[in-house]
Design an enzyme around this catalytic site. Structure first.
Site, PDB file in Angstrom:
ATOM      1  CB  SER A  37       2.699  -8.260   2.078  1.00 56.70           C
ATOM      2  OG  SER A  37       1.346  -8.274   2.515  1.00 56.70           O
ATOM      3  CB  THR A  86      -0.942   0.005   1.214  1.00 59.51           C
ATOM      4  OG1 THR A  86      -1.821  -1.115   1.123  1.00 59.51           O
ATOM      5  CG2 THR A  86      -1.779   1.275   1.276  1.00 59.51           C
ATOM      6  CB  THR A  95      -0.057  -3.726   6.410  1.00 56.57           C
ATOM      7  OG1 THR A  95      -1.308  -3.583   5.717  1.00 56.57           O
ATOM      8  CG2 THR A  95       0.694  -2.409   6.399  1.00 56.57           C
ATOM      9  CG  ASP A  96      -3.142  -7.535   3.337  1.00 54.75           C
ATOM     10  OD1 ASP A  96      -3.529  -6.646   4.118  1.00 54.75           O
ATOM     11  OD2 ASP A  96      -3.663  -7.730   2.220  1.00 54.75           O
TER      12      ASP A  96
END
Length: 386
Positions: free
Chosen positions: A108, A61, A139-140
């Site tokens: 990710s 992101t 961030t996942d």
């Protein structure tokens, strides 16, 4: 003596900044910069080199291109090159000499373990010449990437992983601040020997315990029960606790998982089986049939699994599959162990999978793997006897 006007003083400062810009490896305080312009530099004032920090980008992101300036959730992750993002950061030349490397530009969860293998080696390669490394990711699965790096990077120099919850191109984005603060943290050297730390929202956490807790909020990452390692408040970096690895000596700090000693072919398949009311045996049997050498169970309460899962686990253990027990609750410890079963302590299922995968990639001996879980894997501090 010539009387300087505010305009002429400002011109001098601009000239001073221009002179300083010609010296990328040197840092001059505002006072010494002014003295340079007037030709009266104090010979006793030490010239300080800026620390070198490389930003290794994988996308996410943070590098996202939004549909428009208010499309907080509508964007294409991994679109913008890291060189452009770093170049747009203001005042970075005050904290570090920053270079960039575009490892990839994807979300990710798109990365394979084999690619993380390459990423870890790249981080170590960079740390041969850099004082610290920042890794940007989505961030996942950031916590899993962070823990993989934490367990495999050989250098004790600072490694900071960061990203954002909003793309770079929307109003109110957290991306530039997170990137700037990650560079600042890596440059400070305050997390040397900490292993990989995760930094978002002005907080930094140990890779072993941190987890994502919300799908959209910018304060999504927390460390359950234990809390953050510290905070970044503009020029102030406060470290309030240290991970257990920071207490180890330089000779015992590194983990056994030296990727230069194995190949990608040695990486094994490890899966996660989630338990719930009347959970069936299909997940475990399917994973075993698909070649899993290890399975982490995310159990109810203190790690319990259904009767059907338990029976299938016994059959899988007879085939040589190793199990690790964890809880699905989000926090708390697990101490359940037995034949072919290792207790996951307070690791969540995602972290336990990364550790079990590395353990089984380096050894097929159950006792060795179990020992690594109780030494490398457990985060408890062992104080010397008085």
């Amino acid at each position: 003596m010539k009387k300087w006007t505010s305009r002429s003083l400002k011109a001098l400062m601009v000239t001073g900044l221009a002179v300083t810009a010609l010296l990328p490896n040197l840092y001059l305080s505002p006072a010494s910069a002014a003295e340079t312009v007037t030709g009266t530099v104090n010979s006793t004032e030490a010239v300080k080199k800026l620390p070198k920090v490389q930003v290794i980008a994988t996308g996410g992101t943070l590098a996202g291109q939004s549909t428009d300036e208010t499309s907080f959730q509508t964007y294409r992750a991994g679109s913008l090159p890291i060189a452009d993002l770093v170049a747009s950061l203001p005042n970075k030349d005050q904290i570090a000499e920053v270079s960039t490397y575009q490892f990839g530009n994807s979300g990710s969860s798109a990365y394979t373990i084999e690619q993380l293998f390459d990423l870890s080696l790249k981080v170590d390669e960079a740390l041969k010449t850099q004082d610290g490394v920042v890794v940007t990711t989505g961030t996942d699965t950031m916590e899993e990437i962070a823990y993989f790096l934490d367990l495999t990077v050989r250098s004790p120099k600072p490694v900071v992983i960061t990203g954002s919850m909003r793309p770079w191109t929307v109003i109110g984005t957290d991306a530039p601040a997170n990137l700037y603060n990650a560079i600042k943290l890596a440059a400070s050297g305050k997390t040397k020997y900490f292993g990989t730390v995760l930094m978002l929202n002005d907080e930094f956490h140990a890779a072993r315990e941190v987890t994502k807790t919300n799908s959209y909020r910018t304060d999504t990452f927390i460390t359950p029960e234990i809390g953050a390692l510290g905070y970044i408040d503009e020029k102030t970096i406060r470290v309030y606790r240290a991970p257990f690895r920071a207490l180890k000596s330089a000779t015992t700090w590194a983990t056994p998982f030296d990727l230069s000693k194995i190949t990608k072919k040695d990486l094994v398949k490890v899966e996660i089986a989630y338990s719930y009311q009347e959970a069936g045996a299909g997940a475990i049997s399917g994973f075993v049939a698909n070649g899993a050498k290890g399975i982490v169970t995310a159990g109810t309460g203190a790690g319990g699994i259904s009767k059907a899962m338990s029976e299938e686990r016994k059959a899988a253990i007879e085939k040589g599959v190793v199990f690790v027990t964890t809880t699905r609750t989000g926090s708390g410890s697990n101490y359940s162990s037995g034949d072919g079963i290792i207790a996951g302590d307070n690791l969540n299922a995602a972290h336990a999978r990364i550790l079990l995968l590395l353990c089984l990639s380096f050894s097929k001996d159950f006792d060795t793997v179990q020992n690594w879980f109780t030494t490398v894997g457990y985060g408890q501090i062992e104080l010397p006897a008085k």
